[in-house]
Design a protein around this motif. Structure first.
Motif, PDB file in Angstrom:
ATOM      1  N   ALA A 111      48.704  38.545  37.959  1.00 34.84           N
ATOM      2  CA  ALA A 111      49.492  38.597  36.725  1.00 34.84           C
ATOM      3  C   ALA A 111      50.954  38.374  37.082  1.00 34.84           C
ATOM      4  CB  ALA A 111      49.312  39.943  36.033  1.00 34.84           C
ATOM      5  N   ILE A 112      51.569  37.347  36.509  1.00 30.77           N
ATOM      6  CA  ILE A 112      52.936  36.963  36.860  1.00 30.77           C
ATOM      7  C   ILE A 112      53.857  37.233  35.681  1.00 30.77           C
ATOM      8  CG2 ILE A 112      54.432  35.066  37.588  1.00 30.77           C
ATOM      9  CD1 ILE A 112      51.991  33.747  38.843  1.00 30.77           C
ATOM     10  N   ARG A 113      54.958  37.941  35.973  1.00 29.78           N
ATOM     11  CA  ARG A 113      55.973  38.228  34.959  1.00 29.78           C
ATOM     12  C   ARG A 113      57.312  37.676  35.430  1.00 29.78           C
ATOM     13  NH1 ARG A 113      52.611  42.704  35.407  1.00 29.78           N
ATOM     14  NH2 ARG A 113      51.894  43.688  33.468  1.00 29.78           N
ATOM     15  N   ALA A 114      57.906  36.799  34.650  1.00 31.82           N
ATOM     16  CA  ALA A 114      59.248  36.284  34.919  1.00 31.82           C
ATOM     17  C   ALA A 114      60.230  37.128  34.116  1.00 31.82           C
ATOM     18  CB  ALA A 114      59.354  34.813  34.527  1.00 31.82           C
ATOM     19  N   VAL A 115      61.000  37.950  34.804  1.00 26.17           N
ATOM     20  CA  VAL A 115      61.858  38.929  34.144  1.00 26.17           C
ATOM     21  C   VAL A 115      63.163  38.270  33.694  1.00 26.17           C
ATOM     22  CG1 VAL A 115      63.045  41.136  34.382  1.00 26.17           C
ATOM     23  CG2 VAL A 115      60.877  40.741  35.591  1.00 26.17           C
ATOM     24  N   VAL A 128      48.436  48.992  38.672  1.00 27.04           N
ATOM     25  CA  VAL A 128      47.810  47.768  39.156  1.00 27.04           C
ATOM     26  C   VAL A 128      46.364  48.088  39.512  1.00 27.04           C
ATOM     27  CG1 VAL A 128      48.636  48.154  41.520  1.00 27.04           C
ATOM     28  CG2 VAL A 128      47.973  45.867  40.804  1.00 27.04           C
ATOM     29  N   ALA A 129      45.451  47.279  39.002  1.00 27.00           N
ATOM     30  CA  ALA A 129      44.026  47.530  39.215  1.00 27.00           C
ATOM     31  C   ALA A 129      43.626  47.178  40.637  1.00 27.00           C
ATOM     32  CB  ALA A 129      43.202  46.727  38.215  1.00 27.00           C
ATOM     33  N   ARG A 130      42.576  47.795  41.108  1.00 31.46           N
ATOM     34  CA  ARG A 130      42.068  47.538  42.444  1.00 31.46           C
ATOM     35  C   ARG A 130      41.704  46.054  42.587  1.00 31.46           C
ATOM     36  NH1 ARG A 130      40.166  50.565  46.609  1.00 31.46           N
ATOM     37  NH2 ARG A 130      38.649  49.588  47.997  1.00 31.46           N
ATOM     38  N   GLY A 131      42.216  45.444  43.654  1.00 33.50           N
ATOM     39  CA  GLY A 131      41.904  44.050  43.921  1.00 33.50           C
ATOM     40  C   GLY A 131      42.789  43.055  43.195  1.00 33.50           C
ATOM     41  N   GLU A 132      43.678  43.518  42.325  1.00 34.26           N
ATOM     42  CA  GLU A 132      44.556  42.619  41.583  1.00 34.26           C
ATOM     43  C   GLU A 132      45.965  42.627  42.163  1.00 34.26           C
ATOM     44  OE1 GLU A 132      44.434  43.342  37.414  1.00 34.26           O
ATOM     45  OE2 GLU A 132      42.260  43.062  37.269  1.00 34.26           O
ATOM     46  N   LEU A 133      46.780  41.659  41.732  1.00 33.63           N
ATOM     47  CA  LEU A 133      48.171  41.575  42.154  1.00 33.63           C
ATOM     48  C   LEU A 133      49.057  41.428  40.936  1.00 33.63           C
ATOM     49  CD1 LEU A 133      46.454  39.487  44.293  1.00 33.63           C
ATOM     50  CD2 LEU A 133      48.633  39.702  45.469  1.00 33.63           C
TER      51      LEU A 133
END
Length: 268
Positions: free
Chosen positions: A228-232, A10-15
């Motif tokens: 960034a949203i992932r629906a598993v 995960v990049a700095r500042g991201e979710l």
């Protein structure tokens, strides 16, 4: 299950936000991946559905974190940030013993949906099923005075949704602090009208989600944050090679957690 070759980062500042489904059957939940503390917590639930949801959420959490750390889910050492060595967990959960350090994370689950939020900095997350008007009304006295006044000005047919959005923001922030609701819900303003009154040093906002649940995240720092949203899919999360599948998943939705201090208002 073997450690993954490629790791998520995960990049700095991201979710990174992971939406985790419940299993099709209780038999799909590998309880042996949980540690003694988690199994004890699961067993403390009286209702089988609640027990299964807790266990499934924590199995999902371990499998997601395995993708970031390269450590098998059952071997992850989870503890509270104020760990006292006696098996109890206090404060925000953390991963211990990862060379180079592990990412920050937060887990929440409610009525058939769990979310895991992973970030480089301190983070909190909350998901709730849409509240009933009765629940919203009963909780109003516990809110910050300015929040109560704000909700009172909203048309009645919109108030329940506004309360749900507010409450998830509040719980996400308190989880980010590491206090949870042991800190009074009336002490911090997380409304949408007086944005300058919100706690400093945090970006807090709601996530785009499904029609049955509301979610929010709180991230330490300032500035807009890419999400960034992932629906598993269920078939991925409970497969024998689930970690490898999760590592290969691309986000299904990209969004932005906006810092109201920079924009002066919020999108509802």
């Amino acid at each position: 299950m073997t450690p993954t070759v490629r790791r998520l980062a995960v990049a700095r500042g991201e979710l990174d936000v992971w939406l985790l489904p419940p299993p099709d059957s209780p038999r799909d939940v590998p309880y042996d991946e949980l540690d003694a503390y988690e199994r004890g917590r699961a067993d403390s639930y009286r209702r089988p559905d609640d027990r299964q949801m807790y266990a499934a959420a924590h199995v999902g959490l371990r499998r997601v974190l395995a993708g970031y750390t390269g450590i098998e889910p059952s071997r992850l050492n989870l503890a509270g940030e104020r760990y006292n060595g006696n098996g109890e967990r206090h404060g925000r959960p953390v991963v211990l013993g990862v060379p180079g350090g592990a990412p920050q994370f937060s887990l929440s689950h409610s009525h058939g949906l769990a979310i895991v939020v992973v970030a480089e900095s301190r983070v909190g997350a909350d998901v709730q099923r849409l509240p009933s008007p009765q629940t919203a009304e009963a909780c109003l006295p516990a809110l910050h005075p300015a929040e109560r006044e704000e909700l009172g000005k909203i048309p009645e047919h919109e108030r329940t949704m506004a309360f749900g959005r507010l409450w998830t923001r509040k719980e996400a922030y308190l989880k980010g602090l590491g206090t949870g609701l042991t800190r009074g819900a009336d002490l911090d303003y997380l409304g949408e009208a007086g944005l300058a009154e919100r706690p400093t040093g945090w970006v807090v906002g709601n996530l785009p989600l499904c029609s049955t649940h509301i979610a929010a995240v709180a991230l330490a720092g300032a500035g807009d944050r890419p999400v960034a949203i992932r629906a598993v899919p269920t078939a991925y999360l409970y497969a024998p090679d689930s970690v490898e599948r999760l590592v290969e998943m691309e986000p299904g939705l990209r969004s932005m957690l906006r810092d109201p201090a920079q924009h002066g208002d919020l999108e509802r």
